[in-house]
Design a protein around this motif. Structure first.
Motif, PDB file in Angstrom:
ATOM      1  N   ARG A   1       9.941  91.644  42.885  1.00  0.00           N
ATOM      2  CA  ARG A   1       9.072  92.649  44.208  1.00  0.00           C
ATOM      3  C   ARG A   1       9.888  92.800  45.242  1.00  0.00           C
ATOM      4  O   ARG A   1      10.474  93.645  45.955  1.00  0.00           O
ATOM      5  N   ASP A   2      11.175  91.172  44.880  1.00  0.00           N
ATOM      6  CA  ASP A   2      11.997  91.658  46.214  1.00  0.00           C
ATOM      7  C   ASP A   2      13.657  91.658  45.678  1.00  0.00           C
ATOM      8  O   ASP A   2      13.733  92.083  45.307  1.00  0.00           O
ATOM      9  N   THR A   3      13.912  92.158  47.199  1.00  0.00           N
ATOM     10  CA  THR A   3      15.796  92.038  47.047  1.00  0.00           C
ATOM     11  C   THR A   3      16.193  91.209  47.603  1.00  0.00           C
ATOM     12  O   THR A   3      15.709  91.635  49.569  1.00  0.00           O
ATOM     13  N   VAL A   4      17.075  90.163  47.201  1.00  0.00           N
ATOM     14  CA  VAL A   4      17.411  88.655  48.029  1.00  0.00           C
ATOM     15  C   VAL A   4      18.604  88.703  48.367  1.00  0.00           C
ATOM     16  O   VAL A   4      19.703  89.483  47.651  1.00  0.00           O
ATOM     17  N   LEU A   5      18.714  89.155  49.926  1.00  0.00           N
ATOM     18  CA  LEU A   5      20.236  88.489  50.364  1.00  0.00           C
ATOM     19  C   LEU A   5      20.279  86.911  50.208  1.00  0.00           C
ATOM     20  O   LEU A   5      20.054  86.933  51.633  1.00  0.00           O
ATOM     21  N   GLY A   6      21.581  86.828  49.585  1.00  0.00           N
ATOM     22  CA  GLY A   6      22.200  85.347  49.967  1.00  0.00           C
ATOM     23  C   GLY A   6      23.561  85.308  50.495  1.00  0.00           C
ATOM     24  O   GLY A   6      24.299  85.742  50.605  1.00  0.00           O
ATOM     25  N   LEU A   7      23.410  85.099  51.929  1.00  0.00           N
ATOM     26  CA  LEU A   7      24.205  84.709  52.856  1.00  0.00           C
ATOM     27  C   LEU A   7      24.781  83.314  52.690  1.00  0.00           C
ATOM     28  O   LEU A   7      25.419  83.085  53.525  1.00  0.00           O
ATOM     29  N   VAL A   8      24.349  81.987  52.358  1.00  0.00           N
ATOM     30  CA  VAL A   8      24.803  81.511  52.206  1.00  0.00           C
ATOM     31  C   VAL A   8      26.086  81.253  50.882  1.00  0.00           C
ATOM     32  O   VAL A   8      25.284  81.797  49.832  1.00  0.00           O
ATOM     33  N   PRO A   9      26.859  80.371  50.861  1.00  0.00           N
ATOM     34  CA  PRO A   9      28.011  81.044  50.128  1.00  0.00           C
ATOM     35  C   PRO A   9      28.142  80.432  49.329  1.00  0.00           C
ATOM     36  O   PRO A   9      27.111  79.484  48.630  1.00  0.00           O
ATOM     37  N   LEU A  10      27.980  81.228  47.888  1.00  0.00           N
ATOM     38  CA  LEU A  10      28.009  80.580  46.015  1.00  0.00           C
ATOM     39  C   LEU A  10      28.989  79.547  46.340  1.00  0.00           C
ATOM     40  O   LEU A  10      29.059  78.475  44.961  1.00  0.00           O
ATOM     41  N   PHE A  11      29.705  78.766  47.373  1.00  0.00           N
ATOM     42  CA  PHE A  11      30.566  77.793  46.888  1.00  0.00           C
ATOM     43  C   PHE A  11      29.642  76.582  47.062  1.00  0.00           C
ATOM     44  O   PHE A  11      30.943  75.352  47.270  1.00  0.00           O
ATOM     45  N   HIS A  12      28.626  77.014  47.928  1.00  0.00           N
ATOM     46  CA  HIS A  12      28.253  75.962  48.978  1.00  0.00           C
ATOM     47  C   HIS A  12      26.628  75.157  48.045  1.00  0.00           C
ATOM     48  O   HIS A  12      25.870  76.453  48.226  1.00  0.00           O
ATOM     49  N   ALA A  13      26.623  74.261  47.454  1.00  0.00           N
ATOM     50  CA  ALA A  13      25.201  73.885  46.933  1.00  0.00           C
ATOM     51  C   ALA A  13      25.099  75.304  45.565  1.00  0.00           C
ATOM     52  O   ALA A  13      24.172  75.172  45.974  1.00  0.00           O
ATOM     53  N   LEU A  14      25.745  75.423  45.508  1.00  0.00           N
ATOM     54  CA  LEU A  14      25.772  76.375  44.054  1.00  0.00           C
ATOM     55  C   LEU A  14      25.167  77.657  44.983  1.00  0.00           C
ATOM     56  O   LEU A  14      23.454  78.059  43.841  1.00  0.00           O
ATOM     57  N   GLY A  15      25.210  77.913  45.821  1.00  0.00           N
ATOM     58  CA  GLY A  15      24.478  79.550  46.729  1.00  0.00           C
ATOM     59  C   GLY A  15      23.187  78.872  46.577  1.00  0.00           C
ATOM     60  O   GLY A  15      22.533  79.990  47.075  1.00  0.00           O
ATOM     61  N   TRP A  16      22.882  77.574  46.966  1.00  0.00           N
ATOM     62  CA  TRP A  16      21.304  77.449  46.641  1.00  0.00           C
ATOM     63  C   TRP A  16      20.542  77.613  45.722  1.00  0.00           C
ATOM     64  O   TRP A  16      19.199  78.197  45.527  1.00  0.00           O
ATOM     65  N   GLY A  17      21.798  78.076  44.415  1.00  0.00           N
ATOM     66  CA  GLY A  17      20.721  78.488  43.653  1.00  0.00           C
ATOM     67  C   GLY A  17      20.318  79.688  43.795  1.00  0.00           C
ATOM     68  O   GLY A  17      18.990  80.107  42.044  1.00  0.00           O
ATOM     69  N   LEU A  18      20.634  80.835  44.069  1.00  0.00           N
ATOM     70  CA  LEU A  18      19.876  81.902  44.198  1.00  0.00           C
ATOM     71  C   LEU A  18      20.458  82.743  42.622  1.00  0.00           C
ATOM     72  O   LEU A  18      19.657  83.632  42.001  1.00  0.00           O
TER      73      LEU A  18
END
Length: 545
Positions: free
Chosen positions: A228-245
């Protein structure tokens, strides 16, 4: 009768590898219609592109086939130098899905460290945004393993020798390459630590660790992301796999919003409103800036519409209580967790059940959270002895589990970080009987004054509770009498006198904690992962301009 060894009675379940192909097949079969919104790196202020996970997978399988034509084989390293865009997501799924290893290079690193990581990783192909081409051209002579540079969004006439266009590469493919089943213990991705001391260290994630992390984070008491979520990933994809998002969203079917390079608060506000974002993650600085914009525009003609936003997850550094309370007043749950490149983000998380608007609830919210599933943690004394889990006894935190690094890549450096099967985190804190963790400091940042410890994190949080303090960083300053005394670097909105800051701290912290030295500065330096660069601050104290 001697009990049977576990291995002598094997279970009768199917032996299916936990690999990226398993996740991608689920995305294809179940969540192909979930949406991906992406801002372009070449037009960061333009409208978002919209596609689906199914279309992203179509393109990623064509990219995988194209990379195979370039000679990339399972186990080879493919580098990316890119922002959070649709193309970077396609690179994630293509490289890992074909059994190669994705090295997400960090463009915020210094040139020497960037060259070191690309060379140390032995990247044979590097996929880059156009804005990074000149950097790579200047480093090519230092990268003997690099055979091919692929440029995202570049036209044919703009390409130099040794470069190929990303879209041209995909267009050449007739037969896509479906995800390949590989051994779950095979390497899938490579990230480097921020390198605050010496060269960055490589953390080589396995397929198994990525799948287990995604499963763990999808739980209600961890990232609490659902279809049900819409996820905004602001953490960079080059940092720790983008938090795994990319994997958590793919696993659960949540829509995903990728912001490109523009993380200005106005752009973040626009994305939240435009896409009705419900969940967002990023470092506290982003949320401090967004809060200012929300308040500034509240009484104007274009207020920020944050009504869809339910959950913000902050990480990377401690989240000030004042910031969490400000978002709570807007009806938004601001929670924090703790992690590292070596253990993935979310190794601890504040759980919804503990978030009552009470003193106990706020004590829980200001902690690092409770230990997440599949992780084990302990606090140890200087001699390595395990300490009591009473919530009061302070020691260095150690962690182990199937998502925790057991060594660094090709390096004896950092071997002292691994102790008796545990990873030494370098963080100091407490653990209570129910697995709640409170981090009081980084081991290297803790201040010992007159034989007693002062928490720089607690001091920073107390300072940022002042309504005019935007940011605060505290470090130890050598002192002949006390050994060390705290020095505070403070960024303010408007004029604030140091006596006012001392008065503000009185009653909030022990009197002997109050810094003798306040430095009012325009900004606080940060390292490549967005954390306060306390090494630079200490140097500023030692070598005043």
């Amino acid at each position: 009768m001697k009990p049977l060894e576990p291995a002598s009675v094997p279970g009768l379940m199917m032996d299916v590898d936990l690999n990226i192909a398993l996740l991608l097949r689920r995305m294809r079969a179940i969540h192909h219609g979930s949406r991906v919104f992406s801002r372009s790196a070449s037009r960061p202020g333009g409208p978002s592109r919209q596609t689906t996970f199914g279309a992203v997978l179509d393109r990623s399988e064509r990219l995988a086939a194209a990379l195979a034509r370039l000679g990339v084989q399972p186990g080879d390293r493919v580098g990316s130098l890119a922002w959070n865009t649709q193309e970077h997501l396609e690179i994630y799924y293509a490289v890992m899905g074909m059994g190669a290893v994705l090295h997400t290079a960090n463009p915020r690193l210094h040139e020497d460290q960037l060259a070191y990581t690309i060379d140390h990783a032995r990247d044979t192909v590097l996929i880059v945004e156009p804005g990074f081409r000149s950097r790579i051209e200047g480093l090519r002579h230092r990268l003997p393993h690099l055979r091919q540079v692929v440029v995202i969004g570049a036209a044919d006439q703009d390409l130099a020798p040794g470069e190929i266009g990303f879209e041209d590469l995909i267009a050449q493919v007739r037969e896509p390459m479906a995800p390949v089943d590989v051994d779950e213990r095979a390497a899938a991705a490579l990230c480097y630590t921020s390198g605050t001391t010496g060269n960055p260290k490589g953390v080589l994630y396995s397929h198994r660790s990525i799948v287990l992390h995604a499963l763990s984070m999808a739980g209600h008491d961890v990232f609490r992301i659902s279809e049900r979520d819409t996820v905004l990933g602001l953490v960079p994809l080059f940092h720790a796999l983008g938090w795994g998002l990319p994997f958590v969203c793919g696993l659960t079917g949540a829509d995903m919003v990728l912001p490109g390079p523009n993380l200005a608060p106005e752009a973040v506000a626009e994305l939240i409103s435009e896409h009705r974002v419900t969940w967002a993650g990023g470092v506290p600085t982003v949320w401090m800036d967004l809060l200012r914009v929300i308040h500034e525009r509240a009484s104007g003609s274009s207020p920020v519409d944050s009504s869809s936003l339910q959950t913000i997850v902050g990480g990377g550094t401690a989240v000030p209580e004042a910031l969490m309370r400000a978002y709570a007043a807007l009806g938004i749950d601001f929670v924090q967790g703790w992690g590292m490149t070596e253990v993935f983000p979310g190794a601890t998380m504040v759980t919804p059940s503990a978030m009552a608007d009470t003193d106990d609830g706020w004590r829980a919210r200001t902690s690092a959270g409770r230990i997440s599933p599949l992780y084990e943690m302990r606090a140890v004394a200087a001699d390595g002895a395990e300490l009591f889990r009473d919530g009061n006894t302070v020691g260095e935190l150690e962690i182990r589990g199937p998502m925790v690094a057991g060594a660094y890549l090709d390096s004896d450096v950092g071997a002292d970080r691994f102790h008796d099967g545990w990873l030494r985190t370098g963080d100091v804190g407490t653990i209570d009987a129910n697995g709640w963790v409170r981090i009081t400091d980084r081991l290297k940042d803790a201040i010992k004054s007159g034989g007693e410890w002062i928490s720089s994190l607690d001091l920073e949080s107390a300072l940022m509770a002042h309504p005019s303090v935007r940011e605060a960083a505290v470090v130890g300053r050598p002192d002949e009498r006390w050994g060390e005394r705290p020095a505070a670097f403070v960024v303010t909105d408007g004029t604030v006198e140091t006596d006012e800051l001392r008065d503000h701290l009185t009653g909030r912290v022990a009197k002997w904690w109050i810094p003798d030295d306040f430095r009012l500065v325009e900004s606080i330096p940060r390292n490549s992962t967005g954390k306060f660069d306390k090494k630079t601050l200490r140097e500023a104290l030692e070598n005043p301009a």
